[in-house]
Scaffold this active site. Structure first.
Site, PDB file in Angstrom:
ATOM      1  N   GLU A 161      85.090  37.967  37.385  1.00 18.24           N
ATOM      2  CA  GLU A 161      86.189  38.320  38.256  1.00 18.24           C
ATOM      3  C   GLU A 161      85.994  37.979  39.712  1.00 18.24           C
ATOM      4  O   GLU A 161      85.856  38.629  40.577  1.00 18.24           O
ATOM      5  CB  GLU A 161      86.457  39.933  38.171  1.00 18.24           C
ATOM      6  N   ASN A 202      84.688  34.905  33.604  1.00 16.15           N
ATOM      7  CA  ASN A 202      85.511  35.772  32.949  1.00 16.15           C
ATOM      8  C   ASN A 202      86.247  36.557  34.124  1.00 16.15           C
ATOM      9  O   ASN A 202      85.716  36.974  35.122  1.00 16.15           O
ATOM     10  CB  ASN A 202      84.405  36.795  32.256  1.00 16.15           C
ATOM     11  N   HIS A 238      93.001  43.116  29.233  1.00 20.16           N
ATOM     12  CA  HIS A 238      93.441  44.453  29.431  1.00 20.16           C
ATOM     13  C   HIS A 238      95.003  44.510  29.804  1.00 20.16           C
ATOM     14  O   HIS A 238      95.159  44.448  30.686  1.00 20.16           O
ATOM     15  CB  HIS A 238      92.546  45.322  30.501  1.00 20.16           C
ATOM     16  N   GLU A 266      88.030  41.087  26.176  1.00 25.30           N
ATOM     17  CA  GLU A 266      88.079  42.319  26.384  1.00 25.30           C
ATOM     18  C   GLU A 266      89.393  43.163  26.088  1.00 25.30           C
ATOM     19  O   GLU A 266      89.905  44.014  26.765  1.00 25.30           O
ATOM     20  CB  GLU A 266      87.796  42.676  27.970  1.00 25.30           C
ATOM     21  N   ASP A 268      92.159  45.290  24.984  1.00 24.20           N
ATOM     22  CA  ASP A 268      92.908  46.469  24.627  1.00 24.20           C
ATOM     23  C   ASP A 268      94.423  46.743  25.134  1.00 24.20           C
ATOM     24  O   ASP A 268      94.763  45.761  26.024  1.00 24.20           O
ATOM     25  CB  ASP A 268      91.924  47.632  25.156  1.00 24.20           C
TER      26      ASP A 268
END
Length: 450
Positions: A161, A202, A238, A266, A268
């Site tokens: 990030e 990432n 996300h 990641e 979801d």
């Protein structure tokens, strides 16, 4: 990134999800598909992974993690505050447990994460450091952690990030202390510590083509041109229901064209609670969309879901009122999203359509009224929600109901689950009851799940 919690009918949209009227039917957790997701993924040369909590890798949780996934990411166990809570004092127990579990089950491990602005120990964030001291702390940490697992981990999220939403660099301990080149220095240190591991940057909200993903693209391009070791880009994904970027596959492809691998790291897809069957069907469609975009690009190495069960998801704690973001519900029953992932990976198995039944009975009757009960039971399947319908043939009228929300229009009765009893596991059952009136006769109707 985040902590795990310490024009078609619905049926045609989802291969692997059977419709019982308005009810979405999922196969049981114990044998969710004829082929586990990991086998389907491997057949396409892809990774299907999940973030895990090491202390939970037993029982059903451990069984599913081992059976369905060919890669594991420690949700928290490898973050700096976890492994070095006090300077020079290390705790590797949780991280070691995950690595050992993966090795025992033929899975690769994605190391997560080395250099990040969050989840750092207080001694680090509250310290006063010169640039030279900060650089030494960073490179020593990388050498220690990556070196510990040298040859055992497939990939590392080295820098996590680094960007703001507008594409500028995030103001962090690392950027403010070392400048933008901390990223190149971290990657170089990681390569020295384990030359065989794939090294990634990432970030989140970089799934589609936008200012943030373009900044990441330009950074990776520059690093490649400078000869800095960079092997891949992680798109966290996300996502919010209804907001999968239309440029996802295009964006994956443009990174791949730089000569690096791409991973969905990641995934979801969260929604407002309580989730209903239409939302779960849409979520399934979107899971399939994301996985299919990866499958379509040769250098997209795979997809990792950020926790496979809603009971281990970070979403409810971080976004109150939202959740249901993972492929399994809190009771380890696979949701439509699970079958959509399988379909995107090439599975055409359809779970049984008749493995859950509803049985109507009259438990007490008097001159003008009666108490009825319906039992919903599953054997060979499981439900994440249900709806039972029937038609009365002698003018009966429903009154008070419990453990279900019931309505009646003419002779037609419809009862759906309460917020607390929608899940029916394989081998389990739920019942609901009601009081009703009758006059003359009270024949038992046939109940349909739908």
């Amino acid at each position: 990134m985040r902590s795990l919690r310490t024009g078609s009918t619905l049926a045609s949209l989802l291969t692997g999800v059977a419709m019982l009227g308005g009810l979405l039917l999922a196969a049981p957790a114990a044998h969710a598909a004829d082929e586990p997701l990991r086998d389907l993924a491997a057949a396409k040369g892809k990774v299907i992974g999940t973030a895990v909590t090491g202390s939970k890798l037993t029982g059903t949780y451990g069984e599913i993690a081992a059976r369905e996934f060919n890669a594991l990411t420690p949700g928290n166990a490898m973050k700096w505050e976890s492994v070095e809570p006090a300077r020079g004092s290390f705790n590797w127990a949780e991280a070691d447990r995950i690595v050992e579990f993966a090795e025992a089950n033929g899975q690769e491990v994605r190391g997560h994460t080395l250099v990040w602005h969050s989840q750092n120990p207080g001694w680090l964030t509250n310290g006063t450091w010169t640039a030279a001291q900060l650089r030494q702390l960073m490179t020593d940490h990388i050498a220690t952690e990556v070196g510990r697992y040298k040859g055992r981990l497939a990939t590392w999220d080295v820098v996590n990030e680094p960007f703001n939403e507008d594409g500028t660099y995030r103001q962090t301990l690392w950027y403010n202390g070392l400048g933008a080149d901390y990223i190149a220095e971290a990657l170089t240190a990681a390569r020295a510590a384990d030359p065989g591991a794939k090294l990634y940057i990432n970030d989140y909200n970089v799934e589609g083509v936008n200012a943030k993903s373009t900044a990441l693209y330009n950074l990776v391009k520059s690093l490649k041109e400078r000869g800095v070791p960079i092997d891949g880009v992680g798109l966290q994904a996300h996502l919010i229901l209804g907001q999968v970027p239309s440029t996802l596959q295009q964006n994956i492809q443009r990174f791949a064209d730089l000569g690096v691998d791409v991973a969905i790291t990641e995934l979801d897809i969260r929604m407002n609670l309580p989730a209903d069957s239409a939302e779960l069907a849409q979520q399934a469609t979107e899971y399939k969309q994301v996985v299919s975009a990866c499958v379509a690009v040769a250098r997209c190495v795979g997809v990792t879901v950020w926790g496979f069960t809603d009971s281990d998801s970070w979403i409810p704690d971080t976004f109150p009122g939202q959740g249901a973001a993972t492929p399994y519900d809190e009771n380890y029953a696979p949701k439509p999203a699970y079958h959509a992932i399988a379909e995107a990976l090439g599975d055409t198995t359809t779970p049984p359509t008749d493995a859950c039944t509803a049985t109507y009975s009259v438990v007490h009757q008097w001159n003008s009224g009666f108490t009825g009960q319906v039992r919903i039971a599953c054997d060979g399947a499981s439900l994440s929600s249900w709806k039972a319908t029937w038609a009365y043939g002698a003018g009966q009228r429903i009154g008070q109901a419990w453990n279900a929300a019931c309505t009646q229009s003419g002779s037609a009765v419809s009862c759906s689950n309460a917020p607390y009893n929608g899940t029916v596991p394989d081998g389990g059952s739920v019942t609901f009851g009601f009081n009703a009136t009758w006059n003359g006769s009270n024949p038992v109707p046939v109940v349909t799940l739908g």
